[in-house]
Design a protein around this motif. Structure first.
Motif, short mmCIF file in Angstrom:
data_model
loop_
_atom_site.label_atom_id
_atom_site.label_comp_id
_atom_site.label_asym_id
_atom_site.label_seq_id
_atom_site.Cartn_x
_atom_site.Cartn_y
_atom_site.Cartn_z
N HIS A 41 30.61 -19.01 -25.06
CA HIS A 41 30.77 -17.84 -24.94
C HIS A 41 31.76 -17.17 -23.95
CE1 HIS A 41 28.48 -18.81 -21.24
NE2 HIS A 41 28.44 -18.36 -21.09
N ASN A 42 32.27 -16.19 -23.41
CA ASN A 42 32.96 -15.40 -22.18
C ASN A 42 32.15 -14.72 -21.86
OD1 ASN A 42 33.02 -13.28 -23.70
ND2 ASN A 42 34.95 -13.93 -24.70
N ARG A 43 32.41 -14.57 -20.14
CA ARG A 43 32.13 -13.57 -19.09
C ARG A 43 32.04 -12.20 -19.74
NH1 ARG A 43 34.80 -15.11 -14.14
NH2 ARG A 43 33.71 -12.65 -12.84
N ALA A 44 32.55 -11.67 -21.00
CA ALA A 44 31.89 -10.90 -21.41
C ALA A 44 30.02 -10.63 -22.17
CB ALA A 44 32.30 -10.08 -22.83
N THR A 45 29.80 -11.67 -22.10
CA THR A 45 28.91 -12.40 -23.22
C THR A 45 28.08 -12.72 -22.71
OG1 THR A 45 29.55 -13.66 -24.34
CG2 THR A 45 29.56 -11.59 -25.82
N CYS A 46 28.86 -13.48 -21.48
CA CYS A 46 27.56 -14.48 -20.20
C CYS A 46 26.51 -13.56 -19.73
CB CYS A 46 28.64 -14.39 -19.08
SG CYS A 46 28.02 -15.39 -17.97
N SER A 47 25.51 -14.36 -19.73
CA SER A 47 23.89 -14.33 -19.29
C SER A 47 23.51 -13.98 -18.46
CB SER A 47 22.87 -14.47 -20.03
OG SER A 47 22.97 -15.56 -20.34
N TYR A 48 24.38 -15.39 -17.63
CA TYR A 48 24.75 -15.32 -15.88
C TYR A 48 25.32 -14.13 -15.61
CZ TYR A 48 23.49 -20.48 -16.91
OH TYR A 48 22.55 -21.62 -17.45
N LEU A 49 26.35 -13.85 -16.08
CA LEU A 49 27.01 -13.00 -14.84
C LEU A 49 25.94 -11.85 -15.00
CD1 LEU A 49 29.58 -12.06 -13.70
CD2 LEU A 49 30.70 -11.90 -16.12
N LYS A 50 25.84 -11.55 -16.37
CA LYS A 50 24.70 -10.14 -16.43
C LYS A 50 23.81 -9.98 -15.48
CE LYS A 50 22.86 -7.29 -20.69
NZ LYS A 50 22.14 -7.03 -21.44
N GLU A 51 22.92 -11.26 -15.20
CA GLU A 51 22.14 -11.41 -14.49
C GLU A 51 22.34 -10.60 -12.69
OE1 GLU A 51 19.46 -14.96 -15.30
OE2 GLU A 51 19.55 -14.82 -12.81
N HIS A 52 23.60 -12.01 -12.67
CA HIS A 52 23.86 -11.84 -11.60
C HIS A 52 24.21 -10.03 -11.00
CE1 HIS A 52 25.02 -16.75 -10.77
NE2 HIS A 52 23.01 -16.27 -10.86
N MET A 53 24.71 -9.81 -12.00
CA MET A 53 25.63 -8.55 -11.33
C MET A 53 24.07 -7.31 -11.93
SD MET A 53 28.72 -8.15 -13.86
CE MET A 53 29.95 -6.52 -13.43
N SER A 54 23.41 -7.33 -12.23
CA SER A 54 22.23 -6.69 -12.59
C SER A 54 21.44 -6.80 -11.30
CB SER A 54 20.86 -6.78 -13.63
OG SER A 54 19.85 -6.79 -13.28
N THR A 55 21.01 -8.56 -10.22
CA THR A 55 21.08 -8.38 -8.95
C THR A 55 21.44 -7.74 -8.04
OG1 THR A 55 20.09 -10.74 -9.71
CG2 THR A 55 19.79 -10.13 -6.70
N THR A 56 22.91 -7.91 -8.54
CA THR A 56 23.95 -6.95 -6.95
C THR A 56 23.13 -5.15 -7.10
OG1 THR A 56 25.34 -9.27 -7.27
CG2 THR A 56 26.07 -6.44 -5.87
N GLN A 57 23.30 -4.93 -8.40
CA GLN A 57 23.35 -3.42 -8.67
C GLN A 57 22.38 -2.79 -7.99
OE1 GLN A 57 23.03 -2.64 -12.85
NE2 GLN A 57 21.60 -0.90 -12.33
N GLY A 58 20.32 -3.68 -8.29
CA GLY A 58 19.50 -3.14 -7.82
C GLY A 58 19.50 -3.56 -5.76
N LYS A 59 20.18 -4.18 -5.70
CA LYS A 59 20.08 -4.30 -3.86
C LYS A 59 21.11 -3.38 -3.52
CE LYS A 59 21.08 -8.30 -2.07
NZ LYS A 59 21.80 -9.85 -2.14
N ASN A 60 22.22 -2.86 -4.20
CA ASN A 60 22.89 -1.39 -3.78
C ASN A 60 22.43 -0.38 -3.98
OD1 ASN A 60 25.72 -1.56 -2.71
ND2 ASN A 60 26.74 -0.85 -4.91
N ALA A 61 20.93 -0.04 -4.98
CA ALA A 61 20.86 1.40 -5.35
C ALA A 61 20.39 1.44 -3.90
CB ALA A 61 20.27 0.76 -6.88
N ILE A 62 19.57 0.11 -3.17
CA ILE A 62 18.87 1.00 -2.17
C ILE A 62 19.55 1.19 -0.83
CG2 ILE A 62 17.66 -0.90 -1.06
CD1 ILE A 62 15.68 -2.51 -3.52
N PHE A 63 20.22 0.35 -0.54
CA PHE A 63 21.14 0.87 0.00
C PHE A 63 22.00 2.12 -0.50
CE2 PHE A 63 25.73 0.58 1.18
CZ PHE A 63 25.95 0.11 3.03
#
Ligand SMILES: [Zn+2]
Length: 208
Positions: A41-63
């Motif tokens: 697979h590549n970055r566009a379909t990477c499940s790790y990347l998707k998961e990590h981005m969503s973690t960051t997104q959640g933290k940033n939303a609180i910030f």
């Protein structure tokens, strides 16, 4: 190509085409994902990347929710007048012994995309600035006589004020306004800022 194949399946062009196609498929399967280094697979379909981005997104939303509360409490928005030791002038410009005063600055733009918890280098004067300001007095002072089109544009939008120093100064609100509403979806923290952040990251660095 398919017409050629129908005419003569042994045509050399058909054979070359098939060989190239097979090689493409093989290398595609062997290609590693540039985020996690796994194959298939590549970055566009990477499940790790998707998961990590969503973690960051959640933290940033609180910030962002917390920062916006501060904006409201302090009255930060377009039109707020602030001052800091960053912008000082002599009371009498011709007398270098005269006292210095803080030149009041008016906020001209809130840089919403720069307001992120990983932005640790806020200086108010570089490309990570949370907002842009213009001085309310001495407005000619930074306008160089050899100004080109770029610096003229920077003068227009106020961004030239970031160029000189990279020190952090504590700004104080002199005259608050009602905080502007952020753009749609800003609180969700989806989009550009996170995509840009992860563009060059890899899995071993983990979620930010
Ligand atoms: Zn991957």
């Amino acid at each position: 190509m398919e017409r050629l194949r129908a005419q003569d399946p042994n045509d050399w062009r058909v054979a070359t085409y098939d060989a190239k196609k097979a090689k493409r498929t093989r290398t595609g399967k062997n290609r590693k994902c540039s985020y996690c280094d796994e194959k298939g697979h590549n970055r566009a379909t990477c499940s790790y990347l998707k998961e990590h981005m969503s973690t960051t997104q959640g933290k940033n939303a609180i910030f962002r929710a917390a920062i916006y509360k501060r904006f409201q409490a302090l009255g930060i928005g377009v039109g707020t007048i602030i001052s800091s030791d960053r912008n000082m002038q002599r009371v009498d410009p011709d007398d270098y012994e005269s006292e210095r005063y803080r030149v009041p600055q008016v906020i001209t733009q809130i840089c919403w995309d720069n307001i992120n918890f990983w932005n640790k280098t806020y200086t108010y004067f570089d490309k990570n600035a949370p907002y842009l300001t213009k001085p309310l007095t001495k407005i000619d002072v930074k306008y160089s006589s050899d100004a080109d089109e770029t610096s003229a544009a920077q003068y227009e939008d106020g961004s030239h004020w970031r160029y000189d120093d990279r020190y952090t100064f504590f700004a104080e609100v002199e005259s608050p306004v009602t905080a502007d509403a952020p753009p749609a979806k800003w609180f969700d923290s989806v989009g550009r800022a996170i995509k840009a952040l992860y563009k060059k990251r890899t899995k071993w660095e983990g979620a930010l």
